[in-house]
Design a protein around this motif. Sequence first.
Motif, PDB file in Angstrom:
ATOM      1  N   VAL A   1       0.753  -0.466  -0.046  1.00  0.00           N
ATOM      2  CA  VAL A   1       0.006  -0.482   0.097  1.00  0.00           C
ATOM      3  C   VAL A   1       0.763   0.923  -0.032  1.00  0.00           C
ATOM      4  O   VAL A   1       1.724   1.203   1.106  1.00  0.00           O
ATOM      5  CB  VAL A   1      -1.175  -0.045   1.402  1.00  0.00           C
ATOM      6  CG1 VAL A   1      -1.870   0.972   1.205  1.00  0.00           C
ATOM      7  CG2 VAL A   1      -1.225  -1.069   1.235  1.00  0.00           C
ATOM      8  N   GLY A   2       1.039   1.598  -0.607  1.00  0.00           N
ATOM      9  CA  GLY A   2       1.558   3.502  -0.906  1.00  0.00           C
ATOM     10  C   GLY A   2       0.592   4.349  -0.407  1.00  0.00           C
ATOM     11  O   GLY A   2      -0.725   4.801  -1.298  1.00  0.00           O
TER      12      GLY A   2
ATOM     13  N   TYR B   1       5.010  13.190   0.708  1.00  0.00           N
ATOM     14  CA  TYR B   1       5.775  12.116   1.120  1.00  0.00           C
ATOM     15  C   TYR B   1       4.539  10.661   0.154  1.00  0.00           C
ATOM     16  O   TYR B   1       4.086  11.311   0.256  1.00  0.00           O
ATOM     17  CB  TYR B   1       5.547  11.767   2.574  1.00  0.00           C
ATOM     18  CG  TYR B   1       6.888  13.239   3.267  1.00  0.00           C
ATOM     19  CD1 TYR B   1       7.559  12.122   3.977  1.00  0.00           C
ATOM     20  CD2 TYR B   1       5.921  14.095   3.379  1.00  0.00           C
ATOM     21  CE1 TYR B   1       8.740  13.211   4.893  1.00  0.00           C
ATOM     22  CE2 TYR B   1       7.047  15.177   4.404  1.00  0.00           C
ATOM     23  CZ  TYR B   1       8.031  14.608   5.012  1.00  0.00           C
ATOM     24  OH  TYR B   1       8.867  15.731   5.291  1.00  0.00           O
ATOM     25  N   LEU B   2       5.752   9.775   0.084  1.00  0.00           N
ATOM     26  CA  LEU B   2       5.167   8.564   0.173  1.00  0.00           C
ATOM     27  C   LEU B   2       5.400   7.545   1.595  1.00  0.00           C
ATOM     28  O   LEU B   2       6.301   7.702   1.987  1.00  0.00           O
ATOM     29  CB  LEU B   2       5.629   7.896  -1.271  1.00  0.00           C
ATOM     30  CG  LEU B   2       5.453   6.460  -1.434  1.00  0.00           C
ATOM     31  CD1 LEU B   2       3.939   6.449  -1.397  1.00  0.00           C
ATOM     32  CD2 LEU B   2       6.062   6.083  -2.321  1.00  0.00           C
ATOM     33  N   ILE B   3       4.110   6.557   1.636  1.00  0.00           N
ATOM     34  CA  ILE B   3       5.004   5.742   3.222  1.00  0.00           C
ATOM     35  C   ILE B   3       4.441   4.393   2.154  1.00  0.00           C
ATOM     36  O   ILE B   3       3.547   4.134   1.956  1.00  0.00           O
ATOM     37  CB  ILE B   3       3.980   5.641   4.218  1.00  0.00           C
ATOM     38  CG1 ILE B   3       4.321   7.165   4.874  1.00  0.00           C
ATOM     39  CG2 ILE B   3       4.254   4.944   5.098  1.00  0.00           C
ATOM     40  CD1 ILE B   3       3.692   7.156   6.394  1.00  0.00           C
TER      41      ILE B   3
ATOM     42  N   LYS C   1      -2.904   4.000  -2.664  1.00  0.00           N
ATOM     43  CA  LYS C   1      -2.909   2.888  -3.137  1.00  0.00           C
ATOM     44  C   LYS C   1      -2.641   1.495  -3.092  1.00  0.00           C
ATOM     45  O   LYS C   1      -1.878   1.264  -2.347  1.00  0.00           O
ATOM     46  CB  LYS C   1      -2.564   2.613  -4.326  1.00  0.00           C
ATOM     47  CG  LYS C   1      -3.340   4.152  -5.356  1.00  0.00           C
ATOM     48  CD  LYS C   1      -2.065   3.948  -6.810  1.00  0.00           C
ATOM     49  CE  LYS C   1      -2.905   5.671  -7.473  1.00  0.00           C
ATOM     50  NZ  LYS C   1      -3.423   5.561  -8.902  1.00  0.00           N
ATOM     51  N   VAL C   2      -3.996   0.489  -3.232  1.00  0.00           N
ATOM     52  CA  VAL C   2      -3.581  -1.370  -2.501  1.00  0.00           C
ATOM     53  C   VAL C   2      -3.215  -1.812  -3.878  1.00  0.00           C
ATOM     54  O   VAL C   2      -4.017  -1.811  -5.259  1.00  0.00           O
ATOM     55  CB  VAL C   2      -4.867  -1.374  -2.462  1.00  0.00           C
ATOM     56  CG1 VAL C   2      -4.247  -2.908  -1.454  1.00  0.00           C
ATOM     57  CG2 VAL C   2      -4.989  -0.867  -0.527  1.00  0.00           C
ATOM     58  N   LEU C   3      -1.562  -2.202  -3.966  1.00  0.00           N
ATOM     59  CA  LEU C   3      -0.978  -3.662  -5.005  1.00  0.00           C
ATOM     60  C   LEU C   3      -1.149  -4.288  -4.049  1.00  0.00           C
ATOM     61  O   LEU C   3      -0.701  -4.663  -3.238  1.00  0.00           O
ATOM     62  CB  LEU C   3      -0.074  -2.315  -5.354  1.00  0.00           C
ATOM     63  CG  LEU C   3      -0.232  -1.149  -5.956  1.00  0.00           C
ATOM     64  CD1 LEU C   3       1.075  -0.605  -5.690  1.00  0.00           C
ATOM     65  CD2 LEU C   3      -0.655  -1.312  -6.741  1.00  0.00           C
ATOM     66  N   GLN C   4      -1.057  -5.552  -5.260  1.00  0.00           N
ATOM     67  CA  GLN C   4      -1.077  -6.808  -5.399  1.00  0.00           C
ATOM     68  C   GLN C   4       0.564  -7.147  -6.106  1.00  0.00           C
ATOM     69  O   GLN C   4       0.392  -7.026  -7.330  1.00  0.00           O
ATOM     70  CB  GLN C   4      -2.052  -7.816  -5.271  1.00  0.00           C
ATOM     71  CG  GLN C   4      -1.430  -9.374  -4.512  1.00  0.00           C
ATOM     72  CD  GLN C   4      -3.077 -10.152  -4.757  1.00  0.00           C
ATOM     73  OE1 GLN C   4      -4.336  -9.742  -5.593  1.00  0.00           O
ATOM     74  NE2 GLN C   4      -3.244 -11.242  -4.113  1.00  0.00           N
TER      75      GLN C   4
END
Length: 97
Positions: free
Chosen positions: A4-5, A51-53, A90-93
């Motif tokens: 997740v970003g 920022y990006l976490i 955003k959720v990524l797999q």
Amino acid sequence: MINVGFYYKVKKGHEKEFEEKFSEVLKLLKSSESGLLDAKLYKAVDDPSEYLIYTVWKDLDSFRKFTTSNAYRSTVEYGRTILEGRPSHKVLQELNA
């Protein structure tokens, strides 16, 4: 496993505070059984208030459980005092090639 970003724009003058809060929250999540496997904080090169976490979670259920927790709600409330606008995520797999 999912990634997740989280994208944030921090109010000027609150950058150090945001970075310190990230470290505190990360330490708490890693010491609990939240399902968080790892997280990294990135600062934009062209705008040091962005920022990006980037997080890695055991599974989607762990992430969803986190986003409905009291700890998450309290972090969101706190964030309203130092963030410009609403953060996004955003959720990524990961795909196995």
